[in-house]
Design a protein around this motif. Structure first.
Motif, PDB file in Angstrom:
ATOM      1  N   ARG A 256      13.972 -17.553   7.552  1.00  0.00           N
ATOM      2  CA  ARG A 256      14.009 -18.265   6.265  1.00  0.00           C
ATOM      3  C   ARG A 256      12.818 -19.209   6.261  1.00  0.00           C
ATOM      4  N   ASN A 257      12.381 -19.528   5.069  1.00  0.00           N
ATOM      5  CA  ASN A 257      11.216 -20.391   4.940  1.00  0.00           C
ATOM      6  C   ASN A 257      11.487 -21.293   3.741  1.00  0.00           C
ATOM      7  N   ILE A 258      11.802 -22.544   4.026  1.00  0.00           N
ATOM      8  CA  ILE A 258      12.177 -23.419   2.906  1.00  0.00           C
ATOM      9  C   ILE A 258      11.361 -24.706   2.902  1.00  0.00           C
TER      10      ILE A 258
ATOM     11  N   CYS B 273      19.930 -21.507   3.713  1.00  0.00           N
ATOM     12  CA  CYS B 273      18.719 -22.255   3.320  1.00  0.00           C
ATOM     13  C   CYS B 273      19.072 -23.710   3.018  1.00  0.00           C
TER      14      CYS B 273
ATOM     15  N   TYR C 281      22.914 -16.229   2.189  1.00  0.00           N
ATOM     16  CA  TYR C 281      21.572 -16.571   2.682  1.00  0.00           C
ATOM     17  C   TYR C 281      21.133 -17.908   2.068  1.00  0.00           C
TER      18      TYR C 281
ATOM     19  N   ILE D 271      13.010 -21.868  -1.771  1.00  0.00           N
ATOM     20  CA  ILE D 271      13.077 -20.732  -0.852  1.00  0.00           C
ATOM     21  C   ILE D 271      11.776 -19.961  -1.040  1.00  0.00           C
TER      22      ILE D 271
ATOM     23  N   ASP E  35      19.483 -25.481   6.201  1.00  0.00           N
ATOM     24  CA  ASP E  35      18.140 -25.828   6.715  1.00  0.00           C
ATOM     25  C   ASP E  35      17.675 -27.134   6.074  1.00  0.00           C
TER      26      ASP E  35
END
Ligand code: GCU
Length: 426
Positions: free
Chosen positions: A66-68, A232, A228, A92, A235
């Motif tokens: 994941r990339n937040i 996020c 998902y 996201i 996170d």
């Protein structure tokens, strides 16, 4: 003939226990090759296998990465005395950092009790928008798709001012913060709109390359997308120090389709310290093989976009499933798990939810639940209305009333949180 076939095929739900087909549940503690699972170490492998079975046969696969990015956009100190209301934007981002695709921005609302130490929290998706949880005039109204409620609270598929507070009975923020917990919520349609859009919109739209790389049958449905999104948000909770929430003590809660989602979020993300399924029913806590109330065939007809395409092969063919829903519950072990049902919620099969909860106990036992607690879980019969079974980190309750998320449900969940999330440090 096709019109005829369609009329004769009209779905009539069975509510008669006597008409449940004979079935045998898959063994949670036996590998697909038939080997017994007898140690915690062997469970690690069986757990991975079970998770894969749910990905491939039920929910579909989302990426591990994941990339937040998180931004606090509002902090209203003393929104209520002793409570700060925050709003955050969680972006996201595409997995490939060099992509120029726009991120998906999800709006988070968090009511956090003011304290020297970070608060434990309950995180749950909501159905209608963060502005519907109470009358706060400052809460942002989502700009994403909403279901047309045709009751004045929406304008077609747009959320509007008139919706403020319409879901307040489901989000008793004061009760939650008075007990020392933060209440964190997100509108589920910000993560993925609840209609069949062929992976175009929402979180799926941020990762087309990933989705296209999967076999068609294993592409993720909306439940996998919503789960998902919850990861996020976790996170973001980890990263946003200003929130003052303890990310190691976050319970994930959901009602109904969002209870299916919280179970899947708990399964896929072991950082959730507690997992709460409220009236989640078919595809959630209820055993598929009982085929009572809502069935796999019925849910795949009304809501095919919630699941992957492989799930379609189990329409009226539940016994071919390599798993059943007790194993979805067991994927939360050894963490705290709450399953709540309601007496008038036959569509979700309260008894099937109870039996699945009970059938997950052997996995909890393998991972250290005391034999006294195992006995409580395994000897229990379906409880009476308004009562709770507590067995170590496992809780089941049956509320009197209809399909809903009510104060009594929250009280049960917060009691379990008190028993399992709180530590001496608070
Ligand atoms: C429908 C659906 C259920 C779902 C529910 C909800 O009733 O059939 O599976 O749980 O909607 O999300 O409210």
């Amino acid at each position: 003939t096709s019109a005829m076939a369609q009329t004769t095929k009209k779905f009539v739900a069975n509510y008669d226990e006597a008409k449940i087909p004979a079935y045998e549940l898959p063994a949670a503690l036996q590998t697909q090759d038939g080997d017994p699972v007898e140690t915690a170490e062997q469970w690690n492998d069986r757990r991975a296998e079970t998770l894969r079975l749910f990905e491939e046969h039920v929910f579909g696969i989302m990426p591990e990465q994941r990339n937040i990015k998180v931004k606090v956009v509002r902090s209203d100190r003393d929104y209520r005395p002793g409570v700060t209301r925050h709003e955050l934007d969680v972006s996201i981002l595409p997995l490939d950092a060099s992509s120029d695709r726009s991120p998906l921005v999800v709006q988070v609302l968090a009511d956090v009790p003011q304290s020297d130490s970070p608060a434990p929290a309950i995180l749950g998706l909501n159905f209608q928008g963060n502005h519907t949880i109470d009358n706060d005039p400052r809460t942002r109204i989502p700009s994403s798709w909403v279901r047309d409620r045709r009751n004045g609270s929406t304008d077609g598929n747009k959320a509007i001012e008139a919706g403020r507070g319409v879901a307040s009975t489901r989000w008793p923020s004061k009760m939650i913060t008075d007990r020392g917990y933060a209440m964190i919520t997100v509108y589920y349609g910000d993560i993925d709109p609840d209609f069949d859009d062929g992976f175009e919109n929402g979180v799926h739209g941020v990762m087309p390359e990933f989705i296209e790389s999967l076999p068609e049958d294993h592409r993720p449905g909306s439940i996998a997308g919503w789960a998902y999104g919850l990861s996020c948000v976790l996170d973001a909770i980890e990263q946003a120090d200003a929130l003052n929430v303890d990310a190691t003590k976050v319970g994930v809660l959901g009602h109904s389709r969002l209870g299916k989602t919280s179970l899947w979020a708990g399964a896929t993300d072991p950082r959730f310290a507690m997992v709460i399924s409220n009236d989640s029913g078919c595809g959630g806590a209820a055993l598929c093989r009982r085929a009572i109330g809502e069935t796999v065939a019925r849910i795949n007809t009304s809501f095919p976009h919630w699941f992957n395409d492989a799930y379609l092969q189990y329409n009226e063919n539940e016994s071919a499933l390599p798993i059943d829903q007790h194993q979805l519950i067991a994927l939360s072990a050894p963490r705290a798990i709450a399953v709540g049902s309601a007496t008038q919620d036959e569509w979700a099969d309260p008894k099937g939810e109870f039996l699945a909860w009970q059938a997950a106990a052997p996995v909890y036992e393998l991972l250290g639940m005391s034999s006294d607690d195992v006995k409580v879980a395994e000897d229990a019969s379906m409880p009476k209305k308004q009562s709770v079974i507590n067995a170590g980190p496992m809780q089941y309750h049956l509320r009197e009333g209809k399909h809903d998320l009510a104060d009594y449900d929250w009280e049960c969940y917060l009691d379990l949180a008190d028993r399992t999330l709180q530590t001496e440090s608070r």
